[in-house]
Scaffold this motif. Structure first.
Motif, short mmCIF file in Angstrom:
data_model
loop_
_atom_site.label_atom_id
_atom_site.label_comp_id
_atom_site.label_asym_id
_atom_site.label_seq_id
_atom_site.Cartn_x
_atom_site.Cartn_y
_atom_site.Cartn_z
N PHE A 283 0.46 15.59 -7.19
CA PHE A 283 -0.41 14.69 -7.71
C PHE A 283 -1.56 15.60 -8.34
CE2 PHE A 283 0.83 12.65 -3.57
CZ PHE A 283 1.57 11.54 -4.09
N ARG B 5 1.14 17.48 -2.99
CA ARG B 5 -0.42 17.63 -3.24
C ARG B 5 -0.48 18.30 -4.75
NH1 ARG B 5 -2.48 20.74 0.65
NH2 ARG B 5 -2.72 19.06 1.96
N SER C 91 0.89 -1.22 0.03
CA SER C 91 0.00 -0.01 -0.05
C SER C 91 0.55 1.11 0.06
CB SER C 91 -1.05 0.12 1.18
OG SER C 91 -1.52 1.24 1.30
N SER C 92 0.85 1.91 -1.06
CA SER C 92 1.38 3.27 -1.10
C SER C 92 1.07 4.28 -0.21
CB SER C 92 1.42 3.93 -2.65
OG SER C 92 2.28 3.04 -3.42
N ARG C 93 -0.44 4.17 -0.11
CA ARG C 93 -1.06 5.11 0.89
C ARG C 93 -0.40 4.84 2.25
NH1 ARG C 93 -4.22 5.22 4.82
NH2 ARG C 93 -5.62 6.87 5.37
N ASN C 94 -0.43 3.63 2.74
CA ASN C 94 0.16 3.21 4.06
C ASN C 94 1.81 4.10 4.16
OD1 ASN C 94 -2.07 1.91 4.66
ND2 ASN C 94 -1.21 0.14 4.50
N ALA D 274 2.75 6.54 2.43
CA ALA D 274 2.53 8.10 2.76
C ALA D 274 2.15 8.41 4.09
CB ALA D 274 1.32 8.72 1.54
N ALA D 275 1.14 7.68 4.70
CA ALA D 275 0.74 7.87 5.90
C ALA D 275 1.80 7.72 7.02
CB ALA D 275 -0.44 6.90 6.33
#
Length: 123
Positions: free
Chosen positions: A119, A116, A93-96, A98-99
């Motif tokens: 993206f 931001r 997970s790329s989101r994980n 980033a988080a």
């Protein structure tokens, strides 16, 4: 490239020299380039070159001596290593990732704003 072709930090030093070169280099040229930051023996450089050859990451060409070139572009290597890192530590997970960067305060507000904007331009 795949996980089995991952390279060590020392092998990566050899690859970085080859990626930076405009042409194929022999072992002595690789060593002299590295000598500015590393003081490795000739045998160390040759061992690392042999490992990279076995992994299929560099190619050799016989002239008066062997010359070496990377078999993979730096961008492709970085992309694969990034994917492996995210798979290994963040369950793909790329989101994980980033988080984690945000929560560990590794990113400044300016970094987040820059990301931001990046993206938003690429969506």
């Amino acid at each position: 490239m795949g996980k089995k072709a991952m390279v060590s930090d020392a092998e990566l030093e050899i690859l970085e020299v080859l990626w930076s070169a405009d042409c194929a280099l022999n072992a002595n040229e690789i060593r002299s380039t590295l000598d500015k930051v590393k003081h490795w023996e000739r045998t160390t450089v040759l061992t690392l070159i042999q490992r990279l050859l076995k992994k299929g990451v560099i190619c050799q060409e016989k002239r008066e001596v062997y010359y070496y070139t990377p078999c993979i572009k730096r961008e492709d290597y970085v992309k694969e290593e990034t994917k492996n890192f995210i798979d290994k530590f963040f369950h793909g997970s790329s989101r994980n990732l980033a988080a984690s960067l945000v929560s560990s305060e590794a990113l400044t507000k300016a970094d987040i704003e820059e990301l931001r904007d990046y993206f938003n331009q690429h969506l």
